[in-house]
Design a protein around this motif. Structure first.
Motif, PDB file in Angstrom:
ATOM      1  N   ARG A   1       0.813  -1.207   0.000  1.00 20.47           N
ATOM      2  CA  ARG A   1       0.000   0.000   0.000  1.00 20.47           C
ATOM      3  C   ARG A   1       0.853   1.266   0.000  1.00 20.47           C
ATOM      4  O   ARG A   1       0.620   2.196  -0.768  1.00 20.47           O
ATOM      5  N   GLU A   2       1.846   1.291   0.870  1.00 21.55           N
ATOM      6  CA  GLU A   2       2.637   2.502   1.056  1.00 21.55           C
ATOM      7  C   GLU A   2       3.757   2.664   0.030  1.00 21.55           C
ATOM      8  O   GLU A   2       4.107   3.788  -0.348  1.00 21.55           O
ATOM      9  N   TYR A   3       4.323   1.535  -0.435  1.00 21.29           N
ATOM     10  CA  TYR A   3       5.516   1.633  -1.289  1.00 21.29           C
ATOM     11  C   TYR A   3       5.402   0.851  -2.597  1.00 21.29           C
ATOM     12  O   TYR A   3       6.375   0.786  -3.354  1.00 21.29           O
ATOM     13  N   LYS A   4       4.233   0.242  -2.810  1.00 21.49           N
ATOM     14  CA  LYS A   4       3.960  -0.459  -4.086  1.00 21.49           C
ATOM     15  C   LYS A   4       4.998  -1.525  -4.402  1.00 21.49           C
ATOM     16  O   LYS A   4       5.294  -1.812  -5.562  1.00 21.49           O
ATOM     17  N   GLN A   5       5.534  -2.141  -3.349  1.00 25.81           N
ATOM     18  CA  GLN A   5       6.508  -3.224  -3.518  1.00 25.81           C
ATOM     19  C   GLN A   5       6.199  -4.328  -2.511  1.00 25.81           C
ATOM     20  O   GLN A   5       5.576  -4.078  -1.475  1.00 25.81           O
ATOM     21  N   SER A   6       6.647  -5.531  -2.817  1.00 25.67           N
ATOM     22  CA  SER A   6       6.441  -6.638  -1.886  1.00 25.67           C
ATOM     23  C   SER A   6       7.533  -6.640  -0.826  1.00 25.67           C
ATOM     24  O   SER A   6       8.643  -6.126  -1.048  1.00 25.67           O
ATOM     25  N   ALA A   7       7.226  -7.220   0.310  1.00 27.91           N
ATOM     26  CA  ALA A   7       8.218  -7.335   1.379  1.00 27.91           C
ATOM     27  C   ALA A   7       9.422  -8.151   0.908  1.00 27.91           C
ATOM     28  O   ALA A   7      10.568  -7.850   1.273  1.00 27.91           O
TER      29      ALA A   7
ATOM     30  N   LEU B   1      11.681  -5.965  -1.308  1.00 25.17           N
ATOM     31  CA  LEU B   1      12.364  -4.980  -0.478  1.00 25.17           C
ATOM     32  C   LEU B   1      13.439  -5.632   0.381  1.00 25.17           C
ATOM     33  O   LEU B   1      14.489  -5.027   0.645  1.00 25.17           O
ATOM     34  N   SER B   2      13.194  -6.865   0.786  1.00 22.21           N
ATOM     35  CA  SER B   2      14.182  -7.592   1.580  1.00 22.21           C
ATOM     36  C   SER B   2      15.457  -7.845   0.778  1.00 22.21           C
ATOM     37  O   SER B   2      16.573  -7.724   1.296  1.00 22.21           O
ATOM     38  N   VAL B   3      15.280  -8.180  -0.508  1.00 24.57           N
ATOM     39  CA  VAL B   3      16.439  -8.390  -1.385  1.00 24.57           C
ATOM     40  C   VAL B   3      17.227  -7.089  -1.509  1.00 24.57           C
ATOM     41  O   VAL B   3      18.468  -7.077  -1.436  1.00 24.57           O
ATOM     42  N   LYS B   4      16.533  -5.975  -1.684  1.00 27.33           N
ATOM     43  CA  LYS B   4      17.203  -4.683  -1.794  1.00 27.33           C
ATOM     44  C   LYS B   4      17.925  -4.319  -0.496  1.00 27.33           C
ATOM     45  O   LYS B   4      19.045  -3.776  -0.519  1.00 27.33           O
ATOM     46  N   ALA B   5      17.282  -4.624   0.634  1.00 26.08           N
ATOM     47  CA  ALA B   5      17.900  -4.328   1.927  1.00 26.08           C
ATOM     48  C   ALA B   5      19.176  -5.132   2.116  1.00 26.08           C
ATOM     49  O   ALA B   5      20.177  -4.627   2.646  1.00 26.08           O
ATOM     50  N   GLU B   6      19.170  -6.368   1.649  1.00 22.82           N
ATOM     51  CA  GLU B   6      20.372  -7.209   1.741  1.00 22.82           C
ATOM     52  C   GLU B   6      21.515  -6.620   0.923  1.00 22.82           C
ATOM     53  O   GLU B   6      22.689  -6.814   1.254  1.00 22.82           O
ATOM     54  N   GLN B   7      21.149  -5.897  -0.126  1.00 23.57           N
ATOM     55  CA  GLN B   7      22.158  -5.271  -0.993  1.00 23.57           C
ATOM     56  C   GLN B   7      22.582  -3.896  -0.485  1.00 23.57           C
ATOM     57  O   GLN B   7      23.389  -3.210  -1.105  1.00 23.57           O
ATOM     58  N   GLY B   8      22.005  -3.507   0.669  1.00 27.30           N
ATOM     59  CA  GLY B   8      22.383  -2.236   1.274  1.00 27.30           C
ATOM     60  C   GLY B   8      21.607  -1.041   0.789  1.00 27.30           C
ATOM     61  O   GLY B   8      21.989   0.108   1.057  1.00 27.30           O
ATOM     62  N   ASP B   9      20.499  -1.261   0.062  1.00 26.71           N
ATOM     63  CA  ASP B   9      19.691  -0.158  -0.448  1.00 26.71           C
ATOM     64  C   ASP B   9      19.111   0.638   0.723  1.00 26.71           C
ATOM     65  O   ASP B   9      18.358   0.102   1.540  1.00 26.71           O
ATOM     66  N   GLN B  10      19.441   1.924   0.802  1.00 21.70           N
ATOM     67  CA  GLN B  10      19.056   2.727   1.962  1.00 21.70           C
ATOM     68  C   GLN B  10      17.548   2.924   2.053  1.00 21.70           C
ATOM     69  O   GLN B  10      16.977   2.917   3.149  1.00 21.70           O
ATOM     70  N   GLU B  11      16.900   3.104   0.915  1.00 20.42           N
ATOM     71  CA  GLU B  11      15.442   3.290   0.941  1.00 20.42           C
ATOM     72  C   GLU B  11      14.752   2.060   1.524  1.00 20.42           C
ATOM     73  O   GLU B  11      13.840   2.172   2.365  1.00 20.42           O
ATOM     74  N   ALA B  12      15.195   0.881   1.098  1.00 24.55           N
ATOM     75  CA  ALA B  12      14.606  -0.352   1.609  1.00 24.55           C
ATOM     76  C   ALA B  12      14.861  -0.498   3.107  1.00 24.55           C
ATOM     77  O   ALA B  12      13.971  -0.907   3.865  1.00 24.55           O
TER      78      ALA B  12
ATOM     79  N   PRO C   1      16.249  -8.945  10.675  1.00 25.42           N
ATOM     80  CA  PRO C   1      17.446  -8.109  10.873  1.00 25.42           C
ATOM     81  C   PRO C   1      17.271  -6.671  10.370  1.00 25.42           C
ATOM     82  O   PRO C   1      17.939  -5.764  10.875  1.00 25.42           O
ATOM     83  N   PHE C   2      16.359  -6.470   9.409  1.00 28.37           N
ATOM     84  CA  PHE C   2      16.166  -5.145   8.840  1.00 28.37           C
ATOM     85  C   PHE C   2      15.133  -4.312   9.608  1.00 28.37           C
ATOM     86  O   PHE C   2      15.170  -3.081   9.555  1.00 28.37           O
ATOM     87  N   PHE C   3      14.185  -4.962  10.292  1.00 30.78           N
ATOM     88  CA  PHE C   3      13.204  -4.179  11.048  1.00 30.78           C
ATOM     89  C   PHE C   3      13.403  -4.264  12.555  1.00 30.78           C
ATOM     90  O   PHE C   3      12.648  -3.669  13.319  1.00 30.78           O
ATOM     91  N   ARG C   4      14.434  -4.980  12.979  1.00 32.92           N
ATOM     92  CA  ARG C   4      14.685  -5.136  14.419  1.00 32.92           C
ATOM     93  C   ARG C   4      14.930  -3.793  15.109  1.00 32.92           C
ATOM     94  O   ARG C   4      14.390  -3.540  16.201  1.00 32.92           O
ATOM     95  N   LYS C   5      15.710  -2.898  14.498  1.00 32.19           N
ATOM     96  CA  LYS C   5      16.060  -1.636  15.159  1.00 32.19           C
ATOM     97  C   LYS C   5      14.826  -0.780  15.416  1.00 32.19           C
ATOM     98  O   LYS C   5      14.631  -0.255  16.519  1.00 32.19           O
ATOM     99  N   GLY C   6      13.975  -0.639  14.396  1.00 31.27           N
ATOM    100  CA  GLY C   6      12.764   0.154  14.564  1.00 31.27           C
ATOM    101  C   GLY C   6      11.856  -0.435  15.627  1.00 31.27           C
ATOM    102  O   GLY C   6      11.246   0.296  16.428  1.00 31.27           O
TER     103      GLY C   6
END
Length: 299
Positions: free
Chosen positions: A180-186, A189-200, A238-243
């Motif tokens: 809904r918010e970002y028009k992408q699947s989790a 976005l997880s793949v992008k986060a693993e690659q260090g993508d800051q937006e993800a 690992p990507f949402f733990r901090k928040g």
């Protein structure tokens, strides 16, 4: 694999029926078939029965079933399955017990997840546990004093429907949030986060803050010793733990929040394990009810 107390467990969902039996804490003879969710009730009952029949040579002595929606565990009636339209009021327990001549225990699938994690995961070290499944929707199961707490018709813990911000917790803590918010699947976005993508990474931190708000309320409602996170989105922990941790850090009662254990499920078949455990759990509940009846009866 025959045994005198062998239990067959089924996890019935809107897309698939998973099943298996247990030995040494592991699910064996695991099978999976498609749920004919759009078909009439009789076809769905036939699909469930067919899967059970494939295990008859093992000589199982009872059946445990986890299924989404409202469930009357005592009567074994299933209500209002959103993803299986023809299952609106089905006495599944009576149907299967007559067909297979063994006891059948039925409960909500999120409760089965929590029970499976409690019985077979690291959460077994605690007495008060909440299990949360994060996927297309969210589900919550409650372990209180070492046993399931389900409320009427297994309706306890339906936190996905609780209002939050402009919608509900399910809209912010399931995959709906990302789409809904970002028009992408989790998953993407997880793949992008693993690659260090800051937006993800920022998106997952925001997601963690929303999930943290849910856990904040769970702490107020149940004061659990442990939270177990399951479902497909758990892999991005690992990507949402901090928040999540930053939000929980705002909880006012520090002896509760600072001692809270958060586990990410490592069990692939929590719901099947929980369904299998329902048989023993139901025996405990029946025994407890009889004890209460006797202690409160008038002389």
């Amino acid at each position: 694999m025959k045994a005198s107390n062998l239990v067959l467990g089924l996890d019935i969902g809107g897309t698939k029926i998973s099943s298996g039996m247990i030995r040494d804490g592991k699910v064996l003879e695991r099978k999976e078939s498609r749920t004919p969710a759009s078909l009439p009730q009789e076809d769905i009952l036939d699909a469930i029965s067919s899967q059970i029949e494939s295990y008859t040579s093992f000589g199982f002595k009872s059946i445990g079933i986890g299924i989404p929606g409202l469930v009357d565990p005592g009567e074994g009636v299933v209500y209002n399955l959103a993803n299986i339209p023809s299952f609106q009021k089905v006495n599944l327990k009576a149907y299967l017990e007559k067909k297979f001549n063994v006891p059948v225990a039925i409960n909500n699938d999120a409760n089965c997840f929590a029970l499976g994690e409690y019985k077979f995961g690291p959460a077994h070290e605690h007495r008060h546990v909440v299990g949360i499944t994060l996927g297309t929707g969210i589900g919550t199961g409650i372990i209180a004093n070492g046993h399931l707490y389900t409320g009427r018709l297994c309706g306890a813990g339906e936190w996905g429907a609780v209002p939050y911000l402009d919608q509900t917790f399910e809209d912010y803590c399931s995959s709906k949030f990302f789409k809904r918010e970002y028009k992408q699947s989790a998953k993407k976005l997880s793949v992008k986060a693993e690659q260090g993508d800051q937006e993800a990474l920022d998106i997952f931190k925001e997601y963690g803050s929303h999930l943290g708000q849910l856990i904040y309320r769970l702490l107020l409602a149940y004061a659990p010793e442990a939270i177990v996170i399951g479902g497909s989105i758990r892999k991005a922990y690992p990507f949402f733990r901090k928040g999540l941790q930053e939000t929980i850090g705002q909880f006012p009662y520090k002896p509760i929040s600072e001692n809270l254990k958060i586990y990410v499920s490592q069990l692939e078949d929590s719901a099947i394990l929980g369904a299998i455990s329902l048989v023993e759990e139901n025996q405990f509940l029946v025994s407890s009810e009889n004890t209460v009846d006797k202690s409160t009866s008038l002389a």
